[in-house]
Design an enzyme around this catalytic site. Structure first.
Site, short mmCIF file in Angstrom:
data_model
loop_
_atom_site.label_atom_id
_atom_site.label_comp_id
_atom_site.label_asym_id
_atom_site.label_seq_id
_atom_site.Cartn_x
_atom_site.Cartn_y
_atom_site.Cartn_z
N SER A 1 69.21 -18.40 -41.70
CA SER A 1 68.75 -19.64 -41.12
C SER A 1 67.24 -19.89 -41.29
CB SER A 1 69.08 -19.67 -39.63
OG SER A 1 68.43 -18.63 -38.92
N SER B 1 69.28 -13.76 -41.39
CA SER B 1 68.51 -15.00 -41.38
C SER B 1 67.08 -14.85 -41.88
CB SER B 1 68.50 -15.61 -39.97
OG SER B 1 69.76 -16.16 -39.66
N LYS C 1 59.25 -20.88 -37.87
CA LYS C 1 60.58 -21.47 -37.85
C LYS C 1 60.74 -22.33 -36.59
CE LYS C 1 65.35 -19.59 -38.00
NZ LYS C 1 66.08 -18.30 -37.94
#
Length: 487
Positions: free
Chosen positions: A155, A179, A80
């Site tokens: 996220s 997330s 990420k």
């Protein structure tokens, strides 16, 4: 030999160590698939291609000398774009850092490399890594490989989309309010929110203070629980996750709570949960319906006050005091997350003494959860009230069974209160909606029992006999386009 991009990380590791395929070949297969399929999903936003090739070549040369770097020897992975990567653009999803190149890797990236992994690139995330959708201020929106008109979640949305699309076999995500869990659920992949053990490092620009000291954790994401074991072994620096004995099904005592916070899940999610319970009982597990082991409202309030206080501490000085502080929380944040803003605003106004009182409440909450696990091995809940929803403006209403509800309502009560105690949570792909969207379940365990949770997760996964691979992405013609940065 099957298509290399359809292999799990564990399968790739075995094939590479057995010299049935080279690390260079595995990397090339994934880079080729990224070139073909990433324009449709916009999951990978920065490539590390040249350095990854050099690393893969070195991995093959090491094997020729009978040297094995670790359990991930030669296996490509992505992370990420919230995690710092040395010499490779890291934006943290903040516009000011659109071209920022860190000098050092985040500790978690270091561990994955030390385990033999090959860093292939960075994946998409929403502004400031704070949303249950995935729309980057510079790179644009990520799409769900199962339905391009739907969000992959957030996220860690790019992380889950990359896995589901076959662009990467292993990912590194982070979770403070779902997330890891929500994108895993929306995209039909597995994710581990590990036991919280201390402040999460490496996810903020070096010139910004790390004020978020609690609840946020980093964890692996993959397509199978076995791959999570491999990733967690690397991240934790222990082989316990790999070596933990898989318990017999009849030994597992599972408590199930079908809804949290008074928010019922939709009929598809109810069906998937019922089918999972039936499969686990058929495999010999003891499964019973039980209420949540803590007061959900109290846990939600604890989460919100800690988050509100710590996020506010990281704001520029003028925004940390009234009236501008109230404008931030009751204006901007309320427009995005509705009722969640009011809860967090109470934390934003805490005195230091009151903040420490909330941390004490959190410690008591964790003790309550661990006491629950004296009688149960696992606790299962939904991840959200619905499968993936269609793209929309952050803050726009969602729907449960056709009923319009506030944006945060189908997700927050299932993810914020459950994050507060800090215990490990596995997201397990379990089924699909009537129209084919994936549905996952949360499997919770005692604090520190990450290896045991993953071992039990292997048993639950096998009993479900469910696979969410491949996605229909290969059959979808797309005119979407994205330009990747990097070398």
């Amino acid at each position: 030999m099957p298509d290399l991009t359809s292999c799990s990380a564990a399968e790739l590791a075995r094939h590479i160590r057995a010299r049935e395929v080279s690390a260079v070949e595995v990397l090339k297969a994934h880079l080729d698939r990224i070139e073909r399929q990433n324009p449709a999903v916009n999951a990978v936003v920065t490539l590390n291609a040249e350095r990854a090739r050099a690393r893969a070549e070195a991995a093959d040369a090491a094997l020729a000398r009978d040297e094995v770097w670790g359990p991930l020897h030669g296996v490509p992975f992505t992370v990420k774009d919230q995690f710092s990567t040395a010499g490779l653009r890291t934006t943290y999803a903040l516009p000011h850092y659109a071209d920022f190149v860190p000098a050092a890797d985040a500790p978690q990236v270091v561990r994955l490399k030390e385990a033999g992994g090959v860093l292939m690139g960075k994946t998409n995330l929403p502004l400031a890594a704070y949303d249950w959708q995935c729309d980057h201020p510079n790179f644009g929106r990520a799409n769900n490989p199962w339905a391009l008109d739907c969000t992959p979640g957030g996220s860690s949305g790019g992380s889950a989309a990359a896995l589901a699309a076959g662009l990467s076999p292993l990912e590194l995500g982070a979770d403070v309010a779902g997330s890891i869990r929500v994108p895993s659920h929306f995209c039909g992949v597995a994710g581990l929110r590990p036991t919280e053990t201390g402040p999460l490092r490496g996810i903020r620009p070096p010139d910004r203070p790390a004020t978020v000291r609690h609840i946020a954790v980093a964890g692996p994401m993959a397509r199978t629980v076995e791959d999570l074991q491999l990733g967690w072994a690397a991240l934790s620096g222990s082989t316990d996750a790999i070596d933990a004995p898989t318990p017999p099904a009849e030994a597992l005592r599972i408590a199930v709570t079908p809804e949290l916070g008074g928010v019922p899940v939709d009929t598809d999610t109810q069906r998937v949960l019922r089918d999972a319970v039936a499969a686990w009982r058929a495999a010999g597990c003891e499964v019973k319906r039980r209420p949540a082991p803590f007061d959900v409202e109290d846990a939600f309030d604890t989460w919100a006050r800690i988050q509100g206080f710590e996020l506010t501490a990281g704001l520029p000085a003028p925004l940390r005091t009234t009236p501008l502080r109230q404008l931030v929380w009751q204006g901007y944040v309320r427009s995005q997350y509705g009722f969640l803003a009011g809860r967090m605003a109470k934390g934003a106004g805490l005195s230091p003494r009151a903040y420490f009182d909330v941390l004490d409440r959190r410690a008591s909450l964790a003790d309550t959860v661990d006491a629950f696990f004296d009688d149960w091995d696992l606790w299962v809940t939904p991840v959200a009230a619905t499968p993936a929803f269609t793209h929309r403006r952050t803050g726009a209403d969602l729907a449960i069974e056709g009923v319009s509800v506030p944006y945060a309502l189908p997700i927050a009560p299932y993810n914020c209160p459950t994050a507060a105690p800090g215990h490990p949570i596995l997201t397990l792909p379990a089924g699909r909606s009537a129209d084919g969207r994936p549905i996952g379940l949360q499997v919770h365990a005692r604090h520190g029992a990450d290896a045991a949770l993953l071992a039990a997760g292997r048993r639950l996964e096998a009993a479900l006999e469910y696979t969410s691979w491949p996605t229909p992405l290969d059959a979808i013609a797309s005119s979407h386009c994205v330009t990747l940065g990097g070398d």
